[in-house]
Each structure stands twice: as structure tokens, then as C-alpha cells.
Design an enzyme around this catalytic site. Sequence first.
Site, PDB file in Angstrom:
ATOM      1  N   LEU A 176      16.389  15.628  -5.670  1.00  0.00           N
ATOM      2  CA  LEU A 176      16.426  15.193  -7.115  1.00  0.00           C
ATOM      3  C   LEU A 176      16.651  15.544  -8.104  1.00  0.00           C
ATOM      4  O   LEU A 176      16.035  15.889  -9.710  1.00  0.00           O
ATOM      5  CB  LEU A 176      14.693  14.976  -6.559  1.00  0.00           C
ATOM      6  CG  LEU A 176      14.554  13.887  -5.984  1.00  0.00           C
ATOM      7  CD1 LEU A 176      12.031  14.372  -5.625  1.00  0.00           C
ATOM      8  CD2 LEU A 176      15.266  13.045  -5.515  1.00  0.00           C
ATOM      9  N   CYS A 194       9.844  22.559  -6.280  1.00  0.00           N
ATOM     10  CA  CYS A 194       9.258  21.003  -5.659  1.00  0.00           C
ATOM     11  C   CYS A 194       9.059  20.481  -4.904  1.00  0.00           C
ATOM     12  O   CYS A 194       7.843  19.246  -4.211  1.00  0.00           O
ATOM     13  CB  CYS A 194      10.625  19.939  -6.974  1.00  0.00           C
ATOM     14  SG  CYS A 194      10.407  20.739  -8.482  1.00  0.00           S
ATOM     15  N   HIS A 195       9.862  20.205  -3.970  1.00  0.00           N
ATOM     16  CA  HIS A 195      10.147  19.572  -2.296  1.00  0.00           C
ATOM     17  C   HIS A 195      10.302  20.485  -1.573  1.00  0.00           C
ATOM     18  O   HIS A 195      10.276  20.316  -0.180  1.00  0.00           O
ATOM     19  CB  HIS A 195      10.726  18.037  -2.541  1.00  0.00           C
ATOM     20  CG  HIS A 195      10.356  17.308  -3.156  1.00  0.00           C
ATOM     21  ND1 HIS A 195      11.284  17.426  -4.254  1.00  0.00           N
ATOM     22  CD2 HIS A 195       9.492  16.470  -3.730  1.00  0.00           C
ATOM     23  CE1 HIS A 195      10.327  16.414  -4.953  1.00  0.00           C
ATOM     24  NE2 HIS A 195      10.112  15.854  -4.478  1.00  0.00           N
ATOM     25  N   GLY A 196      10.409  21.844  -2.045  1.00  0.00           N
ATOM     26  CA  GLY A 196      10.547  22.802  -0.538  1.00  0.00           C
ATOM     27  C   GLY A 196      11.891  22.935   0.162  1.00  0.00           C
ATOM     28  O   GLY A 196      11.947  23.357   1.313  1.00  0.00           O
TER      29      GLY A 196
END
Length: 230
Positions: A176, A194-196
Amino acid sequence: DASASSERGSMLALRSGLRGVALRHAATRGMAVAAGGQKAVTEDYSSKDGLFEKDRIKRAPGDPDRRAFAYFMLGGARFIYASAARLALIKFIASMSASADVLALANVEVDLTAVNPGTTLTVKWRGKPIFIRRRTEEEIAKEEAVNLSLLRDPEPDSARVIKPEWSVLLGICTHLGCVPIANAGEYNGYFCPCHGSHYDGSGRIRKGPAPLNMDVPPYKFMSDDMIVIG
């Protein structure tokens, strides 16, 4: 006496009428003569000394020499119009191109002398972070030994570097668009909290939701200790 006076008045009126008719006839005749003389002078182009007729160049309608001159003039005018339009178009396109200050920001020179083995230098290029990592011999061997069949986006380490010692990556997560942390994660490469998403030392995605490897920006080595990004 009355009759005599009446007869005398009639004679005077008759004379006046005849005189008016004569004057009008004379005026009409004079105008016709004048017009005829003017017409004769207009239609006669001859000169008394004959030099006009001697020096006059007579050409038939549609003379080839005259056509060639006309074509030359028309072609020259069209060529000038086309050149002016081309110059205007070039100036218009040039006005839309990037200015010198913008082009200067397009390329970034980076001095690598201060980067120690095993560390990462972060610079900005076109408003984006660039990770420049100086890899150790162990890190190079580790990344070159990775089994490509285990990778989500298979790509050999040699295709992502110019010199094995230096890894240059665009510091943006391909999930992202977040900015990962250097020298972190399960593979000691780059980690996006943020999202690993976990990337290895070559910037290849190894774990997490990111679908692709980190991008490699265009760069080249100006010397052993200097690179230009862009």
C-alpha cells in the site's frame, strides 16, 4: 393694343423655348463628342516616338515563364508558412518540457564513502526514499543462495544489483505504499510494520501481503564511491 401685346408675348415665349432646346441639344452633343474623344484616347496605347511599342514585351496568356514565377512565389510563401508553424510548434513543446531546476532534481548524486558494511543509507530522490545498503560477504552469499521457487516474485539477486556489494532500492512497500524499516524483519532486510510485509536483503518479498518485490530505481556508478540515481 391688347391683341398686339398678347402676340408679342407669344413670340417671346416661343423664342425662349427654341433657345432652350438648342442649348440642351448643344450640351448633349458636346458631351458625346467629349466621351468619344476620351474613348479614343483610352483605346489608343500607341506613343508618338514608338518607344512604348518597341520596348513592350508581349506574352501570351499562360506563358510558361510566368507560370514558373507564380509557382516559385507560391511555393516560397508556403515554405515560409510551414517554417513559421514548425518554429511555433517547437517553442510550444519546449515550453511544456521540464525546466532546468526540475531536471536538476531528477538526478541525485550520492557519496558512498560514509556507508559502512552492513548498514543502510537513506536518501531522497524525487520525493521518495531510496535505500542504499552496503552488504557484507555473508549477506551477498545468503541472498545468492535463495531458492527462487520459494519466492512469490521470483527474481535472482544478480538481476537486482549492479555490484553485489551495493543494493539500491526504492524504499516503498509494494502493498500500500508505506515506507519499510531497513535492517529489520525476519530476513534482516526490510520490514513494513503497517501490514507485516517482510523483505530480504535484496528487497524481495518473503512474507506478508505485499505482492511484488521492492522496485530498483535507475542508477549507475560514476566511480567506486559515487552513484547517480535517476
